[in-house]
Scaffold this active site. Structure first.
Site, PDB file in Angstrom:
ATOM      1  N   HIS A 188      25.225  38.141  42.777  1.00 20.00           N
ATOM      2  CA  HIS A 188      23.822  38.427  42.458  1.00 20.00           C
ATOM      3  C   HIS A 188      23.497  37.682  41.164  1.00 20.00           C
ATOM      4  O   HIS A 188      24.352  37.609  40.262  1.00 20.00           O
ATOM      5  CB  HIS A 188      23.591  39.922  42.175  1.00 20.00           C
ATOM      6  CG  HIS A 188      23.338  40.777  43.373  1.00 20.00           C
ATOM      7  ND1 HIS A 188      23.819  42.066  43.455  1.00 20.00           N
ATOM      8  CD2 HIS A 188      22.625  40.560  44.515  1.00 20.00           C
ATOM      9  CE1 HIS A 188      23.423  42.601  44.606  1.00 20.00           C
ATOM     10  NE2 HIS A 188      22.701  41.706  45.262  1.00 20.00           N
TER      11      HIS A 188
ATOM     12  N   CYS B  88      22.771  46.369  36.724  1.00 18.73           N
ATOM     13  CA  CYS B  88      22.669  46.772  38.131  1.00 18.73           C
ATOM     14  C   CYS B  88      22.251  48.229  38.280  1.00 18.73           C
ATOM     15  O   CYS B  88      21.692  48.612  39.297  1.00 18.73           O
ATOM     16  CB  CYS B  88      24.027  46.666  38.834  1.00 18.73           C
ATOM     17  SG  CYS B  88      24.776  45.070  38.835  1.00 18.73           S
TER      18      CYS B  88
HETATM   19  N1  ARG Z   1      28.442  47.103  45.598  1.00 22.70           N
HETATM   20  C1  ARG Z   1      27.110  46.613  45.356  1.00 22.70           C
HETATM   21  C2  ARG Z   1      26.822  45.420  46.250  1.00 22.70           C
HETATM   22  O1  ARG Z   1      27.726  44.655  46.488  1.00 22.70           O
HETATM   23  C3  ARG Z   1      26.916  46.265  43.908  1.00 22.70           C
HETATM   24  C4  ARG Z   1      25.516  45.882  43.573  1.00 22.70           C
HETATM   25  C5  ARG Z   1      25.347  45.441  42.162  1.00 22.70           C
HETATM   26  N2  ARG Z   1      23.993  45.220  41.871  1.00 22.70           N
HETATM   27  C6  ARG Z   1      23.491  44.165  41.211  1.00 22.70           C
HETATM   28  N3  ARG Z   1      22.239  44.154  40.936  1.00 22.70           N
HETATM   29  N4  ARG Z   1      24.249  43.151  40.871  1.00 22.70           N
HETATM   30  O2  ARG Z   1      25.716  45.233  46.712  1.00 22.70           O
END
Ligand code: ARG
Length: 273
Positions: A169, A265
């Site tokens: 992300h 996050c």
């Molecule tokens: N386990 C989640 C996923 O893989 C973590 C999300 C983290 N969120 C972020 N905005 N980076 O989607």
């Protein structure tokens, strides 16, 4: 209704766990998080944020462990919201809850095509100096997203191609800071995106972090009133932030790191202009 001063959406980790693997951080952590520690760490983050902003809560949901990562609820601009369209089936069940939350809280939910994955403020970050929306794609959000966001929100976007699966992300490796400053991990981007960043952000405003800091999720930081809340960072990086006028504050978030997330996050800024 729109919120008048900075308001941050969080979701208590009541049903948080690692129950599947959709990013490299989750590997080997299946059912390996501590409930008590996750709650203590989340409370510490919430209390820190509450010193600068109003914290509002989205209800946690059984069998949707990653809903705690509200950055992925959607993207907000003014009173408009785009609800995330998750790439992985494991998180798709969150969508109706996020849609309901935005609607009940007075946001106008914009239409978004069914077949274009977009993971909200995890992949779309407003620059804090210019009127640019930085948009990451490659792992979760589709490459079509930057252009689509431009059309839907009328905001100029800067597309960034993510190339390292550990930084899946945009908010895991890129953190716009007040006054147009930027903390980021260059190697998470392809060469073209690195050049675009170098063109759009002046060298004295750019902090390029090294791999060790990036792996601490230092770029997954929440910046509020000059404070930068982050899981961890080296002394060197903390010094660089201080020299640009920021105050780094470390809040260990080990349990959420096991799911591939940290401070940023776990939050969504609901006031974006
Ligand atoms: N386990 C989640 C996923 O893989 C973590 C999300 C983290 N969120 C972020 N905005 N980076 O989607």
């Amino acid at each position: 209704m729109t919120f008048s001063s900075q308001t941050i959406l969080m979701c208590p980790p009541d049903h948080f766990e690692v129950a599947y693997v959709i990013n490299p951080w989750m590997e080997g952590h299946f059912a390996r998080t501590s409930d008590a520690l996750a709650h203590a760490q989340w409370d510490a983050l919430r209390n820190a944020i509450a010193q600068h902003a109003t914290v509002v809560l989205e209800p946690p949901q059984r069998a949707l462990p990653d809903i705690v990562f509200t950055a992925n609820a959607g993207l907000v601009l003014g009173n408009k919201a785009i609800v995330s369209r998750f790439r992985s089936i494991e998180r798709r069940g969150e969508e109706p809850h996020h849609r309901a939350w935005f609607t009940e809280n007075g946001f106008e939910v914009l239409d978004w095509p069914e077949d274009v994955p977009f993971e909200g403020a995890g992949d779309a970050l407003f620059d804090r100096g210019d009127d640019i929306l930085w948009v990451g794609h490659g792992f979760r959000s589709s490459a079509a997203v930057p252009e689509l966001l431009e059309k839907v929100l009328g905001r100029k976007t800067a597309p960034l191609d993510l190339v390292d699966p550990r930084f899946y992300h945009l908010d895991t490796c890129f953190c716009p800071l007040a006054g147009g400053a930027l903390m980021y991990y260059p190697a998470a981007f392809d060469a073209k995106s690195q050049s675009l960043i170098e063109v759009l952000v002046q060298p004295d405003k750019r902090i390029a972090v090294d791999e060790a800091d990036a792996l601490k999720f230092c770029c997954n930081a929440v910046d509020l009133e000059g404070f930068v809340y982050m899981n961890d960072a080296s002394e060197r990086l903390q010094g660089q932030l201080r020299r640009l006028g920021f105050t780094p504050v470390l809040i260990p978030l080990s349990e959420f790191m096991k799911a591939g997330g940290a401070a940023k996050c776990l939050t969504l800024k609901l006031v974006e202009g």
